[in-house]
Motif scaffolding. Structure first.
Motif, mmCIF file in Angstrom:
data_model
loop_
_atom_site.group_PDB
_atom_site.id
_atom_site.type_symbol
_atom_site.label_atom_id
_atom_site.label_comp_id
_atom_site.label_asym_id
_atom_site.label_seq_id
_atom_site.Cartn_x
_atom_site.Cartn_y
_atom_site.Cartn_z
ATOM 1 N N TRP A 31 0.850 -1.186 0.000
ATOM 2 C CA TRP A 31 0.000 0.000 0.000
ATOM 3 C C TRP A 31 0.887 1.238 0.000
ATOM 4 C CZ3 TRP A 31 -5.223 0.312 -0.299
ATOM 5 C CH2 TRP A 31 -5.940 -0.856 -0.112
ATOM 6 N N SER A 79 1.940 4.757 1.271
ATOM 7 C CA SER A 79 1.773 5.198 2.653
ATOM 8 C C SER A 79 2.176 6.652 2.827
ATOM 9 C CB SER A 79 2.591 4.311 3.588
ATOM 10 O OG SER A 79 3.968 4.407 3.279
ATOM 11 N N ARG A 90 -1.315 3.374 5.852
ATOM 12 C CA ARG A 90 -1.845 3.041 4.529
ATOM 13 C C ARG A 90 -2.631 4.195 3.940
ATOM 14 N NH1 ARG A 90 -4.567 -2.954 4.383
ATOM 15 N NH2 ARG A 90 -2.651 -4.144 4.696
ATOM 16 N N LEU A 122 1.879 -2.557 5.830
ATOM 17 C CA LEU A 122 1.674 -1.932 4.522
ATOM 18 C C LEU A 122 1.651 -2.956 3.384
ATOM 19 C CD1 LEU A 122 4.102 1.084 4.979
ATOM 20 C CD2 LEU A 122 1.600 1.087 5.216
#
Length: 87
Positions: free
Chosen positions: A18, A20, A25, A56
Motif C-alpha cells: 500500500w 503510505s 496506509r 503496509l
C-alpha cells in the motif's frame, strides 16, 4: 496435519504494498506490485521487511481453503511463515 489442510507454497503469488504517508496506509490509492513469484518467495520477502512496516504489505494468491485466502493480511502471512517453518 490432514491432506486438506496442506498449503502449496509453490503456488503463484504477488507481494503488494500500500502507498503510505507517515507509515499509514493510503486507502485512497491502489496497492502496487513488489514481487511476483511463489507463495514461499512472497512470504520470505514479506518476513524480510521491517516489522514496523509489514502492515503496509499483503500477499495475493489463489485461495487454498481453509488456510489460504485470496488476500493474505500481514498477520496471516506471519502465521503461514510459522506453519512453513514447522513443516
Amino acid at each position: 496435519m490432514s491432506s486438506e489442510s496442506k498449503v502449496n507454497f509453490g503456488a503463484t503469488a504477488r507481494l503488494r504494498k500500500w502507498p503510505s504517508l507517515g507509515n499509514q496506509r493510503r486507502e485512497d490509492r491502489d496497492t502496487y506490485l513488489v514481487l511476483e513469484g511463489t507463495l514461499d518467495q512472497c512470504i520470505t520477502a514479506f518476513m524480510d521487511k521491517p516489522q514496523a512496516t509489514r502492515h503496509l504489505y499483503e500477499i495475493h494468491t489463489s485461495p487454498q481453503p481453509p488456510l489460504v485466502t485470496a488476500i493474505l493480511s500481514p498477520e496471516h502471512v506471519v502465521e503461514l511463515s510459522r506453519l512453513r517453518e514447522f513443516l
